[in-house]
Scaffold this motif. Sequence first.
Motif, PDB file in Angstrom:
ATOM      1  N   HIS A   1       0.920  -1.100   0.043  1.00  0.00           N
ATOM      2  CA  HIS A   1      -0.005  -0.051  -0.084  1.00  0.00           C
ATOM      3  C   HIS A   1       0.845   1.160   0.098  1.00  0.00           C
ATOM      4  N   ILE A   2       0.790   2.111  -0.962  1.00  0.00           N
ATOM      5  CA  ILE A   2       1.589   3.302  -1.121  1.00  0.00           C
ATOM      6  C   ILE A   2       0.487   4.685  -1.055  1.00  0.00           C
ATOM      7  N   LEU A   3       0.934   5.447  -0.088  1.00  0.00           N
ATOM      8  CA  LEU A   3       0.140   6.523  -0.038  1.00  0.00           C
ATOM      9  C   LEU A   3       1.134   7.818  -0.577  1.00  0.00           C
TER      10      LEU A   3
ATOM     11  N   VAL B   1      -0.195   1.836   5.461  1.00  0.00           N
ATOM     12  CA  VAL B   1       0.686   2.088   4.505  1.00  0.00           C
ATOM     13  C   VAL B   1       1.947   1.705   4.584  1.00  0.00           C
ATOM     14  N   ASP B   2       2.904   1.007   3.850  1.00  0.00           N
ATOM     15  CA  ASP B   2       4.022   0.694   3.861  1.00  0.00           C
ATOM     16  C   ASP B   2       4.972   1.568   3.047  1.00  0.00           C
ATOM     17  N   LEU B   3       4.648   2.625   2.469  1.00  0.00           N
ATOM     18  CA  LEU B   3       5.313   3.375   1.742  1.00  0.00           C
ATOM     19  C   LEU B   3       4.663   4.723   1.508  1.00  0.00           C
TER      20      LEU B   3
ATOM     21  N   ARG C   1      -1.582  -1.242  -4.040  1.00  0.00           N
ATOM     22  CA  ARG C   1      -2.670  -0.407  -3.711  1.00  0.00           C
ATOM     23  C   ARG C   1      -2.015   1.037  -3.704  1.00  0.00           C
ATOM     24  N   LEU C   2      -2.742   1.925  -4.277  1.00  0.00           N
ATOM     25  CA  LEU C   2      -2.248   3.250  -4.157  1.00  0.00           C
ATOM     26  C   LEU C   2      -3.482   4.323  -3.630  1.00  0.00           C
TER      27      LEU C   2
ATOM     28  N   SER D   1       6.608   5.339  10.290  1.00  0.00           N
ATOM     29  CA  SER D   1       7.224   4.181  10.533  1.00  0.00           C
ATOM     30  C   SER D   1       7.365   3.280   9.498  1.00  0.00           C
ATOM     31  N   CYS D   2       6.981   3.871   8.322  1.00  0.00           N
ATOM     32  CA  CYS D   2       6.984   3.158   7.003  1.00  0.00           C
ATOM     33  C   CYS D   2       8.126   3.687   6.312  1.00  0.00           C
TER      34      CYS D   2
END
Length: 149
Positions: A6-8, A108-110, A35-36, A137-138
């Motif tokens: 999951h990218i934010l 989110v991981d990025l 996922r974006l 934290s990501c």
Amino acid sequence: MALYQHILIAADFSNHTDMVIHRAKALAAANNNTRLSLCHIVEDFPLTDFAYEPMISVDADMRDALLNAGEKQLSLLGEKFGIDTDSQWIEFGSPGRDIVRIAEENNVDLIVVGSHGRKGIKMLLGSTANAILHHASCDVLAVRLKDES
């Protein structure tokens, strides 16, 4: 297994926003269509009254107008780049703090954000990308932006 799930994308609606989104989309495609999501924070700039009394925040009507305008812009970006409305967030607050909070609340991981890479006094004045980098934290990808001359 994809590196990112999951990218934010932190959108600031500048003329560089499309470049930041394209970079995030390329990463998503390389990670099995991760996922974006999009977010934009309408910054709460406190205003000083004429007697230099304590700072006052933007009034409710102005806040609502800014949020409505931002929501329309975010929706247009989402439509342009194929990002669902349920993966879009617009809030009123502090970009450095609230982007990190949104990322944490939504697994989110990025986080992908644009950065001008300013130095010296400009850096001392504050940078959203810098705040995100130091508090997230990501992983954070700061896409280098070049100012047009």
